[in-house]
Motif scaffolding. Structure first.
Motif, PDB file in Angstrom:
ATOM      1  N   UNK A   1      39.296   2.829   9.624  1.00 55.83           N
ATOM      2  CA  UNK A   1      39.807   2.269  10.879  1.00 55.83           C
ATOM      3  C   UNK A   1      40.927   3.149  11.436  1.00 55.83           C
ATOM      4  N   UNK A   2      41.108   3.066  12.752  1.00 59.86           N
ATOM      5  CA  UNK A   2      42.189   3.829  13.375  1.00 59.86           C
ATOM      6  C   UNK A   2      42.578   3.181  14.688  1.00 59.86           C
ATOM      7  N   UNK A   3      43.761   3.534  15.164  1.00 58.76           N
ATOM      8  CA  UNK A   3      44.245   3.024  16.439  1.00 58.76           C
ATOM      9  C   UNK A   3      44.895   4.155  17.224  1.00 58.76           C
ATOM     10  N   UNK A   4      44.932   3.995  18.531  1.00 56.68           N
ATOM     11  CA  UNK A   4      45.546   4.977  19.431  1.00 56.68           C
ATOM     12  C   UNK A   4      46.823   4.361  19.976  1.00 56.68           C
ATOM     13  N   UNK A   5      47.937   5.068  19.863  1.00 53.75           N
ATOM     14  CA  UNK A   5      49.236   4.479  20.203  1.00 53.75           C
ATOM     15  C   UNK A   5      49.761   4.867  21.577  1.00 53.75           C
ATOM     16  N   UNK A   6      49.216   5.925  22.189  1.00 50.82           N
ATOM     17  CA  UNK A   6      49.750   6.567  23.388  1.00 50.82           C
ATOM     18  C   UNK A   6      50.971   7.392  22.985  1.00 50.82           C
ATOM     19  N   UNK A   7      51.258   8.400  23.752  1.00 45.68           N
ATOM     20  CA  UNK A   7      52.333   9.333  23.400  1.00 45.68           C
ATOM     21  C   UNK A   7      53.678   8.638  23.281  1.00 45.68           C
ATOM     22  N   UNK A   8      53.913   7.632  24.130  1.00 37.39           N
ATOM     23  CA  UNK A   8      55.195   6.921  24.086  1.00 37.39           C
ATOM     24  C   UNK A   8      55.162   5.696  23.178  1.00 37.39           C
ATOM     25  N   UNK A   9      54.042   5.484  22.477  1.00 35.41           N
ATOM     26  CA  UNK A   9      53.937   4.360  21.542  1.00 35.41           C
ATOM     27  C   UNK A   9      53.722   3.018  22.201  1.00 35.41           C
ATOM     28  N   UNK A  10      53.448   3.007  23.500  1.00 33.83           N
ATOM     29  CA  UNK A  10      53.365   1.752  24.240  1.00 33.83           C
ATOM     30  C   UNK A  10      52.075   0.986  24.002  1.00 33.83           C
ATOM     31  N   UNK A  11      51.026   1.672  23.571  1.00 33.72           N
ATOM     32  CA  UNK A  11      49.752   0.990  23.356  1.00 33.72           C
ATOM     33  C   UNK A  11      49.723   0.403  21.946  1.00 33.72           C
ATOM     34  N   UNK A  12      49.411  -0.869  21.858  1.00 36.20           N
ATOM     35  CA  UNK A  12      49.311  -1.532  20.570  1.00 36.20           C
ATOM     36  C   UNK A  12      47.841  -1.597  20.134  1.00 36.20           C
TER      37      UNK A  12
END
Length: 206
Positions: A169-180
């Protein structure tokens, strides 16, 4: 027979912690399992954590105990979680694993189930290389490496941008970490936890 599952992670801003909780929730769906969450020790100085905002973020999971390398031998299966650093695991996780040389020499982890999940800032930021390179360490320990098969249909979603690989499994956080972590990503993480627990149970029964 109770199957002991450890979810061992490092998280700087909470994304991997959220995924770790999902993995643990999935593992708990399998009967006769004992699931424990642990985090590896921090290496970044306190002042740097504070300036980056990570100190405040990490306070949300400060109650999760730190793991000692020798505790790994207590588990039937270990699911590791790490953010990506230039296509590899983070230094905190690498430092922790580098302390398991004695266990490698004694084969203490051989035959245990091992699995990995990860995060990246961008969609193609190295999730797969992080997980598959992590597998190398698990294979050196003689662990039985488990990923996420395509019977988890979240891997096939094309209607949204999402993490999730057949390796873990994996997740994408966005460069500023704003995406959960999205619901799709969390569902894949829950599947991974359940899948690992089921395989560990089958191996223990043989």
């Amino acid at each position: 027979m109770t199957i002991k599952i450890q979810v061992v992670f490092y998280s700087m801003y909470g994304h991997i912690f959220q995924m770790a909780e999902a993995v643990a929730a999935g593992a708990r769906k399998v009967g006769d399992t004992e699931v424990s969450l642990y985090q590896v020790p921090e290496l970044v100085p306190e002042d740097v954590l504070e300036k980056s905002g990570a100190k405040q973020a990490r306070a949300a999971f400060s109650h999760i105990p730190l793991i000692r390398p020798e505790q790994l031998v207590e588990a039937d299966a270990i699911v590791f979680g790490t953010p990506t650093r230039f296509g590899n695991m983070c230094s905190q996780m690498r430092n922790f694993l580098d302390q398991t040389g004695g266990m490698w020499l004694n084969g203490a982890l051989a035959g245990k189930v091992g699995s990995v999940f990860a995060s990246t800032a961008s969609q193609h930021g190295g999730q797969e290389t992080t997980i598959t390179s992590f597998h190398t360490t698990l294979l050196h320990h003689g662990m039985v490496v488990v990923g996420v098969p395509y019977i988890e249909h979240g891997l096939l979603k094309m209607t949204e941008i999402t993490g999730g690989t057949p390796y873990g499994a994996s997740t994408i956080t966005s460069v500023d970490g704003s995406r959960r972590p999205s619901e799709t990503e969390l569902a894949i993480a829950r599947f991974q936890g359940k899948h690992v627990a089921e395989i560990a149970a089958k191996l223990a029964s043989t």
